[in-house]
Design an enzyme around this catalytic site. Sequence first.
Site, PDB file in Angstrom:
ATOM      1  N   ALA A  16       0.807  -1.229   0.000  1.00  0.00           N
ATOM      2  CA  ALA A  16       0.000   0.000   0.000  1.00  0.00           C
ATOM      3  C   ALA A  16       0.833   1.269   0.000  1.00  0.00           C
ATOM      4  O   ALA A  16       0.296   2.351  -0.290  1.00  0.00           O
ATOM      5  CB  ALA A  16      -0.948  -0.002   1.201  1.00  0.00           C
ATOM      6  N   SER A  21       0.511   1.802  -5.766  1.00  0.00           N
ATOM      7  CA  SER A  21      -0.557   2.274  -4.886  1.00  0.00           C
ATOM      8  C   SER A  21      -0.652   3.793  -4.916  1.00  0.00           C
ATOM      9  O   SER A  21      -1.746   4.361  -5.048  1.00  0.00           O
ATOM     10  CB  SER A  21      -0.294   1.798  -3.454  1.00  0.00           C
ATOM     11  N   ARG A  22       0.480   4.460  -4.841  1.00  0.00           N
ATOM     12  CA  ARG A  22       0.485   5.932  -4.794  1.00  0.00           C
ATOM     13  C   ARG A  22       0.029   6.529  -6.117  1.00  0.00           C
ATOM     14  O   ARG A  22      -0.720   7.512  -6.139  1.00  0.00           O
ATOM     15  CB  ARG A  22       1.885   6.430  -4.446  1.00  0.00           C
ATOM     16  N   ARG A  49       5.565  -3.074   4.598  1.00  0.00           N
ATOM     17  CA  ARG A  49       6.589  -3.152   5.644  1.00  0.00           C
ATOM     18  C   ARG A  49       6.761  -1.835   6.389  1.00  0.00           C
ATOM     19  O   ARG A  49       7.217  -1.813   7.532  1.00  0.00           O
ATOM     20  CB  ARG A  49       7.922  -3.560   5.030  1.00  0.00           C
ATOM     21  N   LYS A 182      -8.675  -0.079 -19.925  1.00  0.00           N
ATOM     22  CA  LYS A 182      -8.695   1.117 -20.766  1.00  0.00           C
ATOM     23  C   LYS A 182      -9.968   1.157 -21.599  1.00  0.00           C
ATOM     24  O   LYS A 182     -10.401   0.138 -22.137  1.00  0.00           O
ATOM     25  CB  LYS A 182      -7.454   1.145 -21.671  1.00  0.00           C
ATOM     26  N   HIS A 240       0.113  -7.704 -22.042  1.00  0.00           N
ATOM     27  CA  HIS A 240      -0.684  -6.663 -22.702  1.00  0.00           C
ATOM     28  C   HIS A 240      -0.941  -6.959 -24.181  1.00  0.00           C
ATOM     29  O   HIS A 240      -2.070  -6.902 -24.659  1.00  0.00           O
ATOM     30  CB  HIS A 240       0.018  -5.306 -22.582  1.00  0.00           C
TER      31      HIS A 240
END
Length: 493
Positions: A16, A21-22, A49, A182, A240
Site C-alpha cells: 500500500a 498504490s500511490r 513493511r 482502458k 498486454h
Amino acid sequence: MAAAQFAAERLLLFGATGDLSRRKLLPSLCALDAEGLLPEKLKIIGTARSELDDAGFRDMARAALEEFLPADRRGGMAGFLNRLSYQALDASTLDGFDELAAKIEDAGTTEGGLAIFLSTAPSLFGPTIAGLEKAGLTGEKVRMCLEKPLGTDLASSAQINDAVAAAFPEERIFRIDHYLGKETVQNLLALRFANILFEPIWNSNVIEHVQITVAETVGLEGRVGFYDDAGALRDMVQNHMLQLLALVAMEPPTSFDATAVRDEKVKVLRALRQVTASETVTGQYRAGASNGKAVPGYDEELAEHGLGESQTETFTAIKAHVDNWRWKGVPFYLRTGKRMPQRVTEILVQFRSVPHSIFEGQKLKTGAGLQPNHLLIEIQPEENITLSLMAKVPGLDEDGVRLREVPLAITMPDAFAEAQRRIAYERLLLDLIKGDQTLFVRRDEVEAQWNWIDGIRAEWELHRVKPQTYTAGSWGPSGAIALTERDGVSWHE
C-alpha cells in the site's frame, strides 16, 4: 465458473505504500468515491513493511492524491481518507498476520466480504497466501486480486497459480492486466460486436494483416533489476499485447459474461502458431535523443548501476499467426520497444484492396493511388478510432476522377465530452469490489500466453539470437522494417 457474487465491504491493499498504490490505486479509489461509486460501507486497509499508523498512512495517501489525481476529481477527499486504515506487516513471515486479521475485523462488517489486492514481489505470493490462510483470511467471502508479474515462464507461473489456488478457487481469483481497463480496449468489443458493419468482414477474406504497436519513450526509469531479468518479450508481449491480439481475433462470445468472453480469448491464444527465429527481431537501444534531449544507451544505464553487458531485448517485433478458420493466412505483426520516437499504443487493421478497380486509367491525385482501407484503434496516449476511406477530390476534372484517402474519425473525448476520462484501474478496482471477472485474466489464458512466449525464447536460445542495436529515438533496428517489408507491408508510423 462464475465469480462469487458478493460486494466487498473491505478492501485490503498489499504494497500500500509502493509506487503502484500511490500513482494508481489510491487515486483510482478516491476518484470512484468522489462519484459515489464505492459501496457506502467500504473500508480500505493498507499494509506494507513501512512502520506507519493510520494517521501516517492517511498523510501519505493525501500527498499521493494531491500529486497524481487532478484537483477536479478529489471531491470529498476527506471522506475518502477516513475510509483508510493501516497495519504494518512483513509478508515474508507468518508473524503479524493475526494482527492484520484483527485490523480488518475492526474495519467494519464482515457481511459483504473482503477483496484483497496483492501487489508484491512474486517471491512473496506463496508466503502471503500461507499467512492469510493461517489468519483465516481465505474464506468463502474473500476474493484475491493478483498484480503482474505472474512468473517468468510457464513453470514459475504455474507455481504461483498453484500457491494461490490452494487457498482460492478460480472464481475468486482476479488476475489483473491494466490494459483491459482502458476504455478503448473495451470499446474494441463494442466496435466488433455491437455493429453489424464490421463482424461480417472481420476475417481473412477481407483483412490482409493486423499490426499491434506498444511504443514507449522512456528507458529503464528505476526498473533496472526487474527489466533486465524480463525484457520486452516478457514485460509487454506476454500480457498486454497478447490480450490485445486475443480481443481482435476472438470469435463472438455468446454474451458479455466473464466465462463466455474468456473462453473465446483462450481459444485464440491456443491457436497461435509457434514462431520461428526468422519471424522475430530483437533490439537494444543505444545513446540517442528522446523528446529533444540526449539520453544514454541501455548499456550505459546498466553500467551506472554496476551491471555488465546484457543480451536483454528492449525491443522486439514478431510476425504471429492464428491458425484457425477465421484468420488463416493473416499475419499479426507485433512491435514493442523502449526509447521509441513517441509513446503510442495502437491496433491497425489493414483491409485488402478492392478486387477490381473501376478507376484504372483515371487521373488519381498526384502521389496517391487507390489505397486499401484500414481501421486504426488508438489506445494511448489518446483514445481514438479512425477508418480510412477513399473519396473523390472535389472539382471539375476533365481528364479523370481524382481520389484521395480521407479519415472517418471518432475522437473519443469529443464524442463523449460529458464522460469523465478515467484511470484504467478505476474500472478494474470497481469490478474487483463487485466481483465481475470479465476484464480479468483466467489461469488458462495466462498459461497459454506463457506457453507461446516460452517457445519464442527457446527459439532465441537455440539460434543464439542477440539483440540488434538501435538508436534511442528511432523505431527500432532495421531488421524490424525488413520483417514486414519482405511481405510488402510497412509499419504504421
